[in-house]
Write a protein that holds these residues in place. Structure first.
Motif, PDB file in Angstrom:
ATOM      1  N   GLU A  23       0.841  -1.198   0.000  1.00 42.91           N
ATOM      2  CA  GLU A  23       0.000   0.000   0.000  1.00 42.91           C
ATOM      3  C   GLU A  23       0.876   1.248   0.000  1.00 42.91           C
ATOM      4  O   GLU A  23       1.986   1.244   0.522  1.00 42.91           O
ATOM      5  CB  GLU A  23      -0.869   0.042   1.255  1.00 42.91           C
ATOM      6  N   PRO A  25       1.084   5.055   1.485  1.00 40.10           N
ATOM      7  CA  PRO A  25       0.467   5.913   2.501  1.00 40.10           C
ATOM      8  C   PRO A  25       0.146   7.298   1.932  1.00 40.10           C
ATOM      9  O   PRO A  25       0.859   7.811   1.068  1.00 40.10           O
ATOM     10  CB  PRO A  25       1.534   6.007   3.589  1.00 40.10           C
ATOM     11  N   ILE A  26      -0.944   7.897   2.423  1.00 38.75           N
ATOM     12  CA  ILE A  26      -1.346   9.240   2.035  1.00 38.75           C
ATOM     13  C   ILE A  26      -1.549  10.044   3.317  1.00 38.75           C
ATOM     14  O   ILE A  26      -2.356   9.663   4.168  1.00 38.75           O
ATOM     15  CB  ILE A  26      -2.660   9.217   1.220  1.00 38.75           C
ATOM     16  N   ALA A  27      -0.808  11.128   3.476  1.00 36.16           N
ATOM     17  CA  ALA A  27      -0.951  11.994   4.648  1.00 36.16           C
ATOM     18  C   ALA A  27      -2.062  13.007   4.370  1.00 36.16           C
ATOM     19  O   ALA A  27      -2.032  13.706   3.365  1.00 36.16           O
ATOM     20  CB  ALA A  27       0.358  12.718   4.938  1.00 36.16           C
ATOM     21  N   LEU A  28      -3.050  13.065   5.261  1.00 38.43           N
ATOM     22  CA  LEU A  28      -4.162  13.998   5.120  1.00 38.43           C
ATOM     23  C   LEU A  28      -3.886  15.264   5.924  1.00 38.43           C
ATOM     24  O   LEU A  28      -3.149  15.237   6.915  1.00 38.43           O
ATOM     25  CB  LEU A  28      -5.459  13.335   5.595  1.00 38.43           C
ATOM     26  N   LYS A  29      -4.477  16.372   5.514  1.00 38.44           N
ATOM     27  CA  LYS A  29      -4.257  17.662   6.170  1.00 38.44           C
ATOM     28  C   LYS A  29      -4.710  17.662   7.629  1.00 38.44           C
ATOM     29  O   LYS A  29      -4.194  18.415   8.442  1.00 38.44           O
ATOM     30  CB  LYS A  29      -4.962  18.775   5.414  1.00 38.44           C
ATOM     31  N   GLY A  31      -4.154  15.449   9.742  1.00 37.36           N
ATOM     32  CA  GLY A  31      -3.223  14.659  10.542  1.00 37.36           C
ATOM     33  C   GLY A  31      -3.418  13.163  10.431  1.00 37.36           C
ATOM     34  O   GLY A  31      -2.577  12.394  10.875  1.00 37.36           O
ATOM     35  N   ASN A  32      -4.532  12.735   9.858  1.00 36.44           N
ATOM     36  CA  ASN A  32      -4.779  11.307   9.669  1.00 36.44           C
ATOM     37  C   ASN A  32      -4.014  10.789   8.465  1.00 36.44           C
ATOM     38  O   ASN A  32      -3.473  11.560   7.667  1.00 36.44           O
ATOM     39  CB  ASN A  32      -6.273  11.035   9.479  1.00 36.44           C
ATOM     40  N   GLU A  33      -3.987   9.483   8.336  1.00 35.59           N
ATOM     41  CA  GLU A  33      -3.339   8.841   7.206  1.00 35.59           C
ATOM     42  C   GLU A  33      -4.330   7.926   6.510  1.00 35.59           C
ATOM     43  O   GLU A  33      -5.111   7.248   7.158  1.00 35.59           O
ATOM     44  CB  GLU A  33      -2.122   8.037   7.679  1.00 35.59           C
ATOM     45  N   ALA A  34      -4.313   7.953   5.199  1.00 37.86           N
ATOM     46  CA  ALA A  34      -5.117   7.037   4.396  1.00 37.86           C
ATOM     47  C   ALA A  34      -4.146   6.154   3.616  1.00 37.86           C
ATOM     48  O   ALA A  34      -2.941   6.397   3.614  1.00 37.86           O
ATOM     49  CB  ALA A  34      -6.023   7.817   3.443  1.00 37.86           C
ATOM     50  N   HIS A  35      -4.674   5.132   2.991  1.00 34.96           N
ATOM     51  CA  HIS A  35      -3.827   4.229   2.205  1.00 34.96           C
ATOM     52  C   HIS A  35      -4.418   4.047   0.827  1.00 34.96           C
ATOM     53  O   HIS A  35      -5.633   4.054   0.647  1.00 34.96           O
ATOM     54  CB  HIS A  35      -3.698   2.868   2.895  1.00 34.96           C
ATOM     55  N   CYS A  36      -3.555   3.900  -0.135  1.00 35.37           N
ATOM     56  CA  CYS A  36      -3.957   3.681  -1.523  1.00 35.37           C
ATOM     57  C   CYS A  36      -3.469   2.297  -1.941  1.00 35.37           C
ATOM     58  O   CYS A  36      -2.276   2.005  -1.854  1.00 35.37           O
ATOM     59  CB  CYS A  36      -3.345   4.759  -2.414  1.00 35.37           C
TER      60      CYS A  36
END
Length: 66
Positions: A23, A25-29, A31-36
Motif C-alpha cells: 500500500e 500511505p497518504i498523509a491527510l491535512k 493529521g490522519n493517514e489514508a492508504h492507496c
C-alpha cells in the motif's frame, strides 16, 4: 459537488524483477493517514493499456454519484 483528488502512481519495471507490491500511505491535512491500494498489470504495452482502461472504468463504477 466538491472538487476531488485522484491519487495514483505508475512505474514500469521488468516483470521478472517485481517481488511484491504494498500500500502507499497518504498523509491527510487533518493529521490522519489514508492508504492507496497499488495494482499490478503485466503484459505487452497494448495489453497493459487495455487492462488500465478497463480498471479506470471499473474504478468509477464504484462511485456512481460522481
Amino acid at each position: 459537488m466538491a472538487n476531488l483528488t485522484l491519487v495514483y502512481g505508475m512505474r514500469l519495471l521488468p516483470a521478472e524483477e517485481v517481488a511484491s507490491v504494498g500500500e502507499a500511505p497518504i498523509a491527510l491535512k487533518n493529521g490522519n493517514e489514508a492508504h492507496c491500494t497499488m495494482h499490478v498489470l503485466e503484459g505487452s504495452r497494448e495489453q497493459i493499456e487495455a487492462q488500465l482502461k478497463l480498471s479506470i472504468d471499473a474504478f468509477f463504477d464504484f462511485y456512481p454519484e460522481i
